[in-house]
Write an enzyme that holds these catalytic residues in place. Structure first.
Site, PDB file in Angstrom:
ATOM      1  CB  SER A   6      46.390  37.885  41.430  1.00  0.00           C
ATOM      2  OG  SER A   6      45.263  37.964  42.287  1.00  0.00           O
ATOM      3  CG  HIS A  31      48.591  41.705  41.815  1.00  0.00           C
ATOM      4  ND1 HIS A  31      48.962  42.942  41.332  1.00  0.00           N
ATOM      5  CD2 HIS A  31      47.237  41.673  41.788  1.00  0.00           C
ATOM      6  CE1 HIS A  31      47.863  43.635  41.024  1.00  0.00           C
ATOM      7  NE2 HIS A  31      46.800  42.887  41.297  1.00  0.00           N
ATOM      8  CG  ASP A  33      44.029  41.542  43.333  1.00  0.00           C
ATOM      9  OD1 ASP A  33      44.241  42.617  42.743  1.00  0.00           O
ATOM     10  OD2 ASP A  33      44.277  40.420  42.842  1.00  0.00           O
ATOM     11  CG  MET A  35      38.953  43.505  45.899  1.00  0.00           C
ATOM     12  SD  MET A  35      38.000  42.226  45.075  1.00  0.00           S
ATOM     13  CE  MET A  35      39.146  41.772  43.777  1.00  0.00           C
ATOM     14  CG  HIS A  64      45.167  46.205  42.234  1.00  0.00           C
ATOM     15  ND1 HIS A  64      44.533  45.342  41.365  1.00  0.00           N
ATOM     16  CD2 HIS A  64      44.620  47.431  41.980  1.00  0.00           C
ATOM     17  CE1 HIS A  64      43.653  45.996  40.645  1.00  0.00           C
ATOM     18  NE2 HIS A  64      43.681  47.271  41.001  1.00  0.00           N
ATOM     19  CG  MET A  66      40.703  46.988  42.934  1.00  0.00           C
ATOM     20  SD  MET A  66      40.432  45.272  42.447  1.00  0.00           S
ATOM     21  CE  MET A  66      41.754  44.486  43.370  1.00  0.00           C
ATOM     22  CG  MET A 135      42.010  47.378  36.185  1.00  0.00           C
ATOM     23  SD  MET A 135      42.870  46.124  37.173  1.00  0.00           S
ATOM     24  CE  MET A 135      41.752  44.715  37.048  1.00  0.00           C
ATOM     25  N   GLY A 140      37.324  43.414  40.459  1.00  0.00           N
ATOM     26  CA  GLY A 140      36.397  42.887  41.456  1.00  0.00           C
ATOM     27  C   GLY A 140      36.484  41.380  41.645  1.00  0.00           C
ATOM     28  CG  PHE A 141      34.260  39.200  40.965  1.00  0.00           C
ATOM     29  CD1 PHE A 141      33.865  38.561  42.130  1.00  0.00           C
ATOM     30  CD2 PHE A 141      33.608  40.372  40.585  1.00  0.00           C
ATOM     31  CE1 PHE A 141      32.824  39.073  42.908  1.00  0.00           C
ATOM     32  CE2 PHE A 141      32.565  40.886  41.349  1.00  0.00           C
ATOM     33  CZ  PHE A 141      32.175  40.235  42.519  1.00  0.00           C
ATOM     34  N   GLY A 142      38.431  37.484  40.259  1.00  0.00           N
ATOM     35  CA  GLY A 142      39.384  36.722  39.463  1.00  0.00           C
ATOM     36  C   GLY A 142      38.634  35.859  38.464  1.00  0.00           C
ATOM     37  N   GLY A 143      39.373  35.276  37.522  1.00  0.00           N
ATOM     38  CA  GLY A 143      38.789  34.284  36.623  1.00  0.00           C
ATOM     39  C   GLY A 143      37.950  34.823  35.480  1.00  0.00           C
ATOM     40  CG  ASP A 173      45.166  42.682  37.712  1.00  0.00           C
ATOM     41  OD1 ASP A 173      44.923  41.463  37.638  1.00  0.00           O
ATOM     42  OD2 ASP A 173      44.958  43.358  38.737  1.00  0.00           O
ATOM     43  N   GLY A 174      44.183  40.793  34.749  1.00  0.00           N
ATOM     44  CA  GLY A 174      42.863  40.254  34.475  1.00  0.00           C
ATOM     45  C   GLY A 174      42.865  39.369  33.238  1.00  0.00           C
ATOM     46  N   GLY A 175      42.619  38.077  33.440  1.00  0.00           N
ATOM     47  CA  GLY A 175      42.526  37.156  32.318  1.00  0.00           C
ATOM     48  C   GLY A 175      43.841  36.896  31.601  1.00  0.00           C
ATOM     49  N   GLY A 195      46.523  35.336  37.902  1.00  0.00           N
ATOM     50  CA  GLY A 195      45.831  34.722  39.027  1.00  0.00           C
ATOM     51  C   GLY A 195      45.445  33.295  38.733  1.00  0.00           C
ATOM     52  CB  SER A 196      42.241  31.806  37.625  1.00  0.00           C
ATOM     53  OG  SER A 196      42.082  32.731  36.578  1.00  0.00           O
TER      54      SER A 196
HETATM   55  C1  DX5 Z   1      40.658  41.622  39.616  1.00  0.00           C
HETATM   56  C2  DX5 Z   1      42.026  41.573  40.269  1.00  0.00           C
HETATM   57  C3  DX5 Z   1      42.975  40.673  39.562  1.00  0.00           C
HETATM   58  C4  DX5 Z   1      42.509  39.257  39.407  1.00  0.00           C
HETATM   59  C5  DX5 Z   1      43.415  38.465  38.518  1.00  0.00           C
HETATM   60  O1  DX5 Z   1      39.897  42.582  40.242  1.00  0.00           O
HETATM   61  O2  DX5 Z   1      42.602  42.845  40.310  1.00  0.00           O
HETATM   62  O3  DX5 Z   1      44.267  40.761  40.147  1.00  0.00           O
HETATM   63  O4  DX5 Z   1      42.342  38.619  40.626  1.00  0.00           O
HETATM   64  O5  DX5 Z   1      42.910  37.183  38.398  1.00  0.00           O
HETATM   65  P1  DX5 Z   1      42.825  36.414  37.008  1.00  0.00           P
HETATM   66  O6  DX5 Z   1      44.230  36.263  36.514  1.00  0.00           O
HETATM   67  O7  DX5 Z   1      42.183  35.132  37.390  1.00  0.00           O
HETATM   68  O8  DX5 Z   1      41.986  37.244  36.080  1.00  0.00           O
HETATM   69 ZN    ZN Z   2      44.756  43.112  40.824  1.00  0.00          ZN
END
Ligand code: DX5
Ligand code: ZN
Length: 214
Positions: A6, A31, A33, A35, A64, A66, A135, A140-143, A173-175, A195-196
């Protein structure tokens, strides 16, 4: 597992360089994202940015959405160069009709489940998609931190996909990092969005190589 990085937290002033980083990590796709500030409390980018990134790489674009109303922008996301278009089951549009429009445009289609949405909600659509995204954070947010309690949902979807004899991928997806990817793979997921953990990795290629072995 395949890896779909991501680029949400990347430096968009240097998008081409960030895509080169993704390529050099050995990832399978990228990926993106999207939003809308309504479906999720954050705003990212839309078709013009995807179109600008498209000539910079041959990577598969895993998009993706959102968005509360993704359907009216499907043609724009197709034109921008998306390879897979993924809508949320919880959005306000007609899911089956939107998936059909994506496939009729020659693109792969996918659905996403937020943490509160049960696996069974996706069952009626499994023949209409190439991928289901579970999910593992609130979108909504990375990290954010990985929600291990989503793993029974992954397993329930894997069992139903196998029971129906379908070849539908399950993405998480996520963490996701080197450790949580193991948990997700054991539950039955086969594509990890990272992502992060990838953008902060000391050795990004080693992380991707490791996830590939799962
Ligand atoms: C969250 C996104 C993810 C996110 C992944 O809403 O859909 O794709 O950015 O980032 P990490 O891997 O940092 O959780
Ligand atoms: Zn995503």
């Amino acid at each position: 597992m395949k890896v779909s990085p991501s680029i949400l937290t990347c430096d968009f002033a240097h998008g081409a360089d960030e895509l080169r980083f993704v390529e050099q990590s050995g990832a399978d796709m990228v990926h993106l994202d999207v939003m809308d500030g309504v479906f999720v409390p954050n705003l990212s980018f839309g078709p013009p940015v995807i179109a600008a990134l498209r000539p910079c790489t041959d990577l598969f674009f895993d998009v993706h959405l959102m968005m509360q109303h993704p359907r009216r922008l499907v043609p724009a996301f197709v034109k921008a160069g998306s390879d897979l278009i993924n809508i949320h089951l919880e959005c306000a549009d007609d899911i089956a009709a939107t998936l059909k429009e994506i496939r009729d445009a020659g693109k792969q289609a996918a659905i996403t489940l937020k943490p509160a949405t049960p696996a069974e909600a996706a069952f009626p659509y499994l023949t209409m998609v190439d991928m289901v995204l579970v999910m593992t954070v609130e979108p909504g947010f990375g990290g954010q931190s990985f929600m291990a309690d989503m793993m029974p949902k992954v397993t329930a979807l894997r069992q139903e996909i196998d029971r129906l004899g379908l070849s539908v991928s399950i993405q998480v997806d996520g963490g996701i990092n080197a450790d949580t990817a193991v948990t997700a793979a054991q539950a039955g997921a086969d594509i990890a969005v990272i992502g992060s953990a990838l953008f902060n990795a000391q050795e990004p290629k080693a992380l991707v190589d490791g996830v590939h072995t799962l």
